[in-house]
Design a protein around this motif. Structure first.
Motif, PDB file in Angstrom:
ATOM      1  N   ARG A 159       0.813  -1.223   0.000  1.00 22.67           N
ATOM      2  CA  ARG A 159       0.000   0.000   0.000  1.00 22.67           C
ATOM      3  C   ARG A 159       0.848   1.275   0.000  1.00 22.67           C
ATOM      4  O   ARG A 159       0.624   2.177  -0.800  1.00 22.67           O
ATOM      5  N   PHE A 175      -6.481  -2.208   4.445  1.00 24.82           N
ATOM      6  CA  PHE A 175      -6.216  -2.434   5.866  1.00 24.82           C
ATOM      7  C   PHE A 175      -7.547  -2.416   6.602  1.00 24.82           C
ATOM      8  O   PHE A 175      -8.275  -1.419   6.548  1.00 24.82           O
ATOM      9  N   MET A 230      -7.912   6.443   3.110  1.00 29.10           N
ATOM     10  CA  MET A 230      -6.826   5.537   3.494  1.00 29.10           C
ATOM     11  C   MET A 230      -5.826   5.349   2.354  1.00 29.10           C
ATOM     12  O   MET A 230      -4.672   5.008   2.581  1.00 29.10           O
ATOM     13  N   ASP A 231      -6.289   5.585   1.115  1.00 29.23           N
ATOM     14  CA  ASP A 231      -5.448   5.335  -0.058  1.00 29.23           C
ATOM     15  C   ASP A 231      -4.689   6.576  -0.528  1.00 29.23           C
ATOM     16  O   ASP A 231      -3.930   6.513  -1.498  1.00 29.23           O
ATOM     17  N   ILE A 267      -2.010   9.277  -0.866  1.00 25.38           N
ATOM     18  CA  ILE A 267      -0.581   9.428  -0.578  1.00 25.38           C
ATOM     19  C   ILE A 267      -0.156  10.792  -1.110  1.00 25.38           C
ATOM     20  O   ILE A 267      -0.329  11.089  -2.293  1.00 25.38           O
ATOM     21  N   TYR A 297       3.602   9.773   8.412  1.00 25.44           N
ATOM     22  CA  TYR A 297       2.554   8.922   8.960  1.00 25.44           C
ATOM     23  C   TYR A 297       2.444   9.208  10.455  1.00 25.44           C
ATOM     24  O   TYR A 297       3.415   9.624  11.091  1.00 25.44           O
ATOM     25  N   GLN A 316      14.030   3.896  15.609  1.00 31.80           N
ATOM     26  CA  GLN A 316      14.210   4.020  14.160  1.00 31.80           C
ATOM     27  C   GLN A 316      12.998   4.680  13.490  1.00 31.80           C
ATOM     28  O   GLN A 316      11.862   4.255  13.698  1.00 31.80           O
ATOM     29  N   ARG A 366       7.645   6.214   7.945  1.00 33.35           N
ATOM     30  CA  ARG A 366       7.038   4.948   7.558  1.00 33.35           C
ATOM     31  C   ARG A 366       6.049   4.506   8.615  1.00 33.35           C
ATOM     32  O   ARG A 366       6.355   4.535   9.809  1.00 33.35           O
ATOM     33  N   TYR A 367       4.895   4.064   8.166  1.00 32.38           N
ATOM     34  CA  TYR A 367       3.884   3.624   9.134  1.00 32.38           C
ATOM     35  C   TYR A 367       4.415   2.477   9.973  1.00 32.38           C
ATOM     36  O   TYR A 367       4.171   2.413  11.175  1.00 32.38           O
ATOM     37  N   GLU A 368       5.175   1.563   9.336  1.00 38.35           N
ATOM     38  CA  GLU A 368       5.616   0.377  10.077  1.00 38.35           C
ATOM     39  C   GLU A 368       6.552   0.722  11.235  1.00 38.35           C
ATOM     40  O   GLU A 368       6.682  -0.050  12.174  1.00 38.35           O
ATOM     41  N   ASN A 369       7.187   1.889  11.171  1.00 37.56           N
ATOM     42  CA  ASN A 369       8.059   2.280  12.285  1.00 37.56           C
ATOM     43  C   ASN A 369       7.265   2.772  13.501  1.00 37.56           C
ATOM     44  O   ASN A 369       7.789   2.826  14.617  1.00 37.56           O
ATOM     45  N   LYS A 402      -0.567  11.828   7.537  1.00 41.64           N
ATOM     46  CA  LYS A 402      -1.590  10.789   7.348  1.00 41.64           C
ATOM     47  C   LYS A 402      -1.741  10.040   8.658  1.00 41.64           C
ATOM     48  O   LYS A 402      -0.847   9.300   9.075  1.00 41.64           O
ATOM     49  N   ILE A 453      -3.458   7.266  10.789  1.00 40.00           N
ATOM     50  CA  ILE A 453      -4.177   5.998  10.645  1.00 40.00           C
ATOM     51  C   ILE A 453      -4.501   5.451  12.029  1.00 40.00           C
ATOM     52  O   ILE A 453      -3.602   5.273  12.849  1.00 40.00           O
ATOM     53  N   TRP A 454      -5.786   5.232  12.273  1.00 34.07           N
ATOM     54  CA  TRP A 454      -6.185   4.548  13.509  1.00 34.07           C
ATOM     55  C   TRP A 454      -6.043   3.048  13.260  1.00 34.07           C
ATOM     56  O   TRP A 454      -6.472   2.552  12.212  1.00 34.07           O
ATOM     57  N   SER A 455      -5.487   2.340  14.210  1.00 33.06           N
ATOM     58  CA  SER A 455      -5.521   0.881  14.110  1.00 33.06           C
ATOM     59  C   SER A 455      -6.948   0.437  14.440  1.00 33.06           C
ATOM     60  O   SER A 455      -7.759   1.212  14.947  1.00 33.06           O
ATOM     61  N   ARG A 456      -7.245  -0.817  14.135  1.00 30.90           N
ATOM     62  CA  ARG A 456      -8.576  -1.320  14.520  1.00 30.90           C
ATOM     63  C   ARG A 456      -8.738  -1.245  16.039  1.00 30.90           C
ATOM     64  O   ARG A 456      -9.813  -0.908  16.547  1.00 30.90           O
ATOM     65  N   GLU A 457      -7.659  -1.505  16.755  1.00 31.25           N
ATOM     66  CA  GLU A 457      -7.734  -1.443  18.218  1.00 31.25           C
ATOM     67  C   GLU A 457      -8.032  -0.015  18.685  1.00 31.25           C
ATOM     68  O   GLU A 457      -8.788   0.186  19.628  1.00 31.25           O
TER      69      GLU A 457
END
Lengths: 154, 732
Positions: free
Chosen positions: A27, A37, B235-236, B238, B244, B269, B287-290, B443, B445-449
């Motif tokens: 994504r 997601f 959500m899409d 960019i 993020y 990181q 990066r969102y993953e960070n 951007k 982003i709320w997690s589902r939690e």
């Protein structure tokens, strides 16, 4: 760490953190945002893609797990919405909000790959991991039946 | 709304550039209050620039010389289909060739694109309460008729013949006497501004028998892009150079962050910034993953003392019984007629019953998110969001920045579900606050939690119903007390306008717990109609009268409602013997001005307590139905959403904290639990349209409860009817 895999038929090479979920690589790194997601825990199916032809949940699949393999997303399912399921989804007017539908279609596509003429019960069992909050379930079943008929005729 | 994979937030939106760059053609600037012909591009300039040309003007329709008709959609598209329905209204009166119609989002400007408000107050751009099609039904048909007038007038001038000799067929103006035809696209290539365009009164619009599009099958325009992943949700989006963001929010509403391990998190990181908010701590990175490991490592010391800390939902709900019994005065009275207390005292027989319902969560499939880019000066912003309340979001962000709403531009996106949650702007304001701190696009982003933990729920409540009957078994008194938090959220659906009961007292006994509550699909109708319809059924059973016949007796004064009830009963074959181990239950409800009824066929697995709903037969009177297939889809949707809440959805709180966190412990209906069949019959009507998107929901609770009672003799009085609750009821 560099990772190579095939994505929608093209070789792809990336340098992500290996534990990153495939979902975010698709994504946000590769901008293939058709894969959604929804829950981040493999519970809703919105992020369903194919790994070597099998449906997987991209949100709980580390990108390292797809190295050397082939990934197909909704963007790679067909050109011009020509997959029998995509045509059937339009014919049955399935989507409402639409957010879960990439995952639904990818899950259904994997079903039809393995079972060209699924019964209602087989459809329900196979699709049960994909939540649709708009409740389009009966139209999903109808659309899979329509597509299955087309696949069998063709 | 084709997907631009990369949006440049420093340029006009793609859609607007498309308008401006469009080939030369005819543009109609039509406002709800009238129509002015002019230049599309200038009207579409930023609101700062265009206001000098006068307020209350806008563009609804454009025709290019190829004949493509672009119609603007002022509503949020969250799956309910009004994006198509509103375009149909304009196209119908224009006599447009539907195959040439395209739909684009309108700019966010309620004065121009809003629908008339309740009681004639102002104009609104808010997509709630199933009001969209009914609210725009008249003004957009008038706008379409005015556009048609402009086309006719231009042809009449060009051909030098009276306008009255011209007529239209889809996409064509025709002069029968000279046997000439000209397409809308050709007209657009020479058309000139018309100075005076008459108001077109409602009586001059098409009659239902003349409709070519309204009431016919028109496929939804948003569906093709929803089968190939190209539909654009926020959500899409960019945006170049965006960061993020995630937020760790207080687990107890009202508490605030006091301190946190900022240094440690900043050393991780990819982390670029930490922002303290009133209700949480934001973490920003490339990066969102960070962000996810950083959020797990973030340790916040929260303030104490918020009222919600005391909130233990199960205990408090149990305690509502004491409130109902306390004779508490000063409740908010929703309806009072006759003297219910006296009538109950003097009644021949009385009945009383308590009904409970837990909190429920929206669970829209797209977790909340927004992209906001605050400009370097901090006095303006661009927003990309899926929202039911775009003008509310703009106001809220303007307030945050201390600037004018005109300096806030919102790009509407598809909503991955709304259901009332996206009528709140909290997630957009959060993103704005984070962007304000970095002056870059953010951007969030709320997690589902997050979506669970900081949800805003349909409130729990207790409903006490008391009824009195006269010697003939006629219902003469009705008292309904609702105990709980969230007054206007509780009152929805409590009134019974289609039931003829002379003495009524309906009230809210309000409390406040400090937890987050919000409108949910059909608001309170889900639980109020469950209680009302269960109670009616209970009384009928005790009186030895068939529930359907008892309903008919109470509804005898309301022919429209009776017809709805009778239609559902006929569809199901009410009175026939159900299949072995199955039973039928019936229910009626009104919502958003529409009427619905259904019969549910259920079975019950006694060993597990699991209820299965096999079939639903439902009827709907929503006046003129613009898109019948979509109306059926909405009924299917609302019925499944309703059944899901009735059978399995519950949010509980302990010490003010939400106990559920994702779809493993909050069960929304999956395909295996959906009914095998849902039948929907739309009743023919020439009345004005009323709402549809929620109307299938309130009928589900009563129908299922009444069917279970018919099957097992057990009255289920606590929503949801989870297997555990059902087993408990069976054992007691």
């Amino acid at each position: 760490m560099s990772i190579e895999f095939e994505l929608n038929g093209s070789k792809t090479k990336l340098d992500p953190q290996p534990e990153t979920a495939l979902l975010w690589v698709l994504r946000e790194h590769l901008k293939l945002t058709g894969t959604k997601f929804g829950c981040g825990s493999g519970l809703c199916g919105a992020c369903t893609v194919h790994l070597d032809g099998h449906p997987i949940r991209a949100c709980i699949t580390p990108v390292s797990a797809v190295a050397g393999k082939s990934v197909t997303t909704i963007e790679g399912l067909s050109k011009n919405r020509s997959h029998p399921l995509q045509k059937a989804w339009i014919e049955a007017q399935v989507p409402q909000c639409g957010y879960c539908q990439s995952g639904q279609i990818m899950q259904a596509a994997a079903l039809l790959e393995s079972n060209k003429n699924p019964s209602r019960d087989e459809i329900v069992a196979y699709m049960n991991g994909n939540i649709c909050r708009c409740g389009t379930y009966l139209r999903i079943i109808r659309a899979i039946k329509i597509a299955s008929a087309e696949v069998n005729e063709g | 709304m084709k997907k631009p994979y990369i949006l440049d937030n420093h340029m006009p939106s793609l859609s607007r550039r498309r308008f401006i760059a469009g080939t030369g053609g005819l543009t109609f600037m039509i406002s709800i209050g009238g129509l002015i012909n002019g230049n599309w591009a200038s009207a579409n300039e930023d609101s700062e620039g265009s206001r000098t040309k006068g307020s209350n003007i806008t563009v609804w329709v454009k025709i290019d010389s190829e004949g493509t008709i672009t119609v603007l959609n002022p509503s949020a598209e969250m799956g309910q289909g009004s994006m198509t329905a509103l375009a149909v209204l304009i196209a119908e009166e224009m006599d447009a060739d539907w195959s040439k119609v395209r739909v684009e989002h309108s700019p966010i400007d309620p004065k121009i694109y809003g629908r008339p408000g309740w009681g004639g107050r102002g104009y609104h751009m808010i997509t709630v309460g199933s009001f969209t099609v009914s609210g725009y039904f008249k003004p957009l048909r008038q706008a379409g008729a005015q556009a048609r007038y402009v086309l006719l007038k231009n042809v009449s001038m060009k051909w030098k013949i009276p306008l009255t000799e011209l007529k239209t067929e889809p996409g064509m103006v025709i002069h029968s006497a000279s046997n000439r035809r000209i397409s809308y696209g050709e007209i657009a290539s020479f058309a000139k501004t018309i100075k005076e365009i008459p108001e077109i009164p409602e009586k001059s619009l098409k009659k239902p028998g003349e409709f070519r599009l309204i009431g016919k099958y028109v496929p939804r325009v948003d569906i093709p892009e929803k089968v190939d992943g190209s539909a654009l949700y926020s959500m899409d989006v960019i945006v170049p150079d965006m960061l993020y963001a995630t937020i760790l929010r207080t687990p107890v509403n009202g508490n605030q962050p006091e301190s946190f391990n900022e240094k440690e998190i900043m050393s991780m990181q990819g982390i670029q910034k930490i922002v303290r908010l009133k209700h949480g701590v934001g973490i920003l990175g490339k990066r969102y993953e960070n962000l996810l490991p950083a959020k797990r490592r973030l340790k916040v010391k929260w303030s104490k003392g918020a009222p919600a800390e005391m909130f233990d939902s199960e205990k408090i709900l149990e305690g509502y019984k004491n409130v109902a019994s306390s004779g508490k005065k000063g409740g908010h009275v929703l309806n009072q007629q006759g003297d219910a207390d006296a009538a109950i005292q003097n009644a021949h027989r009385t009945y009383s019953s308590d009904y409970f319902s837990d909190h429920v969560y929206h669970a829209q499939m797209e977790p909340l998110n927004a992209i906001v880019s605050v400009n370097p000066a901090g006095d303006g912003a661009e927003i990309w969001a899926g929202t039911q309340s775009p003008s509310g979001a703009i106001k809220a962000v303007a307030k945050l920045l201390g600037t004018s709403p005109r300096k806030i531009k919102l790009h509407p996106c598809f909503l991955g579900g709304g259901f009332g949650r996206r009528s709140m702007s909290d997630y957009i304001v959060e993103a704005a606050e984070l962007s304000k701190a970095v002056r870059k696009p953010v951007k969030l982003i709320w997690s589902r939690e997050d979506d669970f933990q900081y949800g805003a729920f349909r409130p729990m409540c207790l409903q006490r119903l008391v009824a009195g009957l006269d010697a003939d078994g006629k219902l003469i008194a009705w008292k309904h007390s609702i105990v709980g938090d969230g007054r206007r959220l509780l009152s929805s659906g409590a009134k019974i306008p289609f039931y003829d009961i002379p003495n009524q007292h309906i009230e809210i006994l309000g409390l406040s717990h400090g937890v987050r509550l919000k409108h949910w699909r059909a608001v309170g109708h889900g639980f109020t109609k469950f209680a009302i319809e269960s109670f009616i059924d209970e009384i009928a059973e005790a009186e030895g009268v068939d529930s359907y016949q008892f309903h008919r007796q109470v509804m005898h004064n309301s022919p429209r409602a009776l017809k709805v009830l009778e239609t559902a009963a006929d569809m199901a074959g009410w009175g026939r013997k159900p299949p072995d181990g199955h039973a039928f239950g019936i229910s009626f409800a009104e919502r958003s001005g529409s009427l619905a009824a259904c019969v549910a066929e259920v079975s019950l697995e006694k060993s597990s307590g699991k209820i299965k709903v096999h079939r639903i037969w439902s009827s709907l009177d929503a006046g003129i139905v613009v898109q019948p297939d979509n109306a059926v889809a909405q009924m299917e949707s609302a019925i499944i959403y309703g059944l899901s809440s009735v059978l399995s959805e519950r949010i509980t709180f302990k010490d003010g904290k939400v106990q559920q966190s994702n779809f493993h412990d909050y069960h929304v209906m999956r395909i295996s639990d959906a009914p095998e069949e849902i039948h929907v019959k739309i009743i023919d009507s020439n009345e004005s349209p009323s709402g549809i998107g929620e109307t299938g929901l309130p009928i589900t609770g009563g129908a299922v409860a009444n069917a279970v009672a018919a099957l097992s003799g057990i009255r289920l009085k606590h929503l949801p009817f989870t297997p555990d609750q059902v087993k408990k009821a069976l054992e007691s």
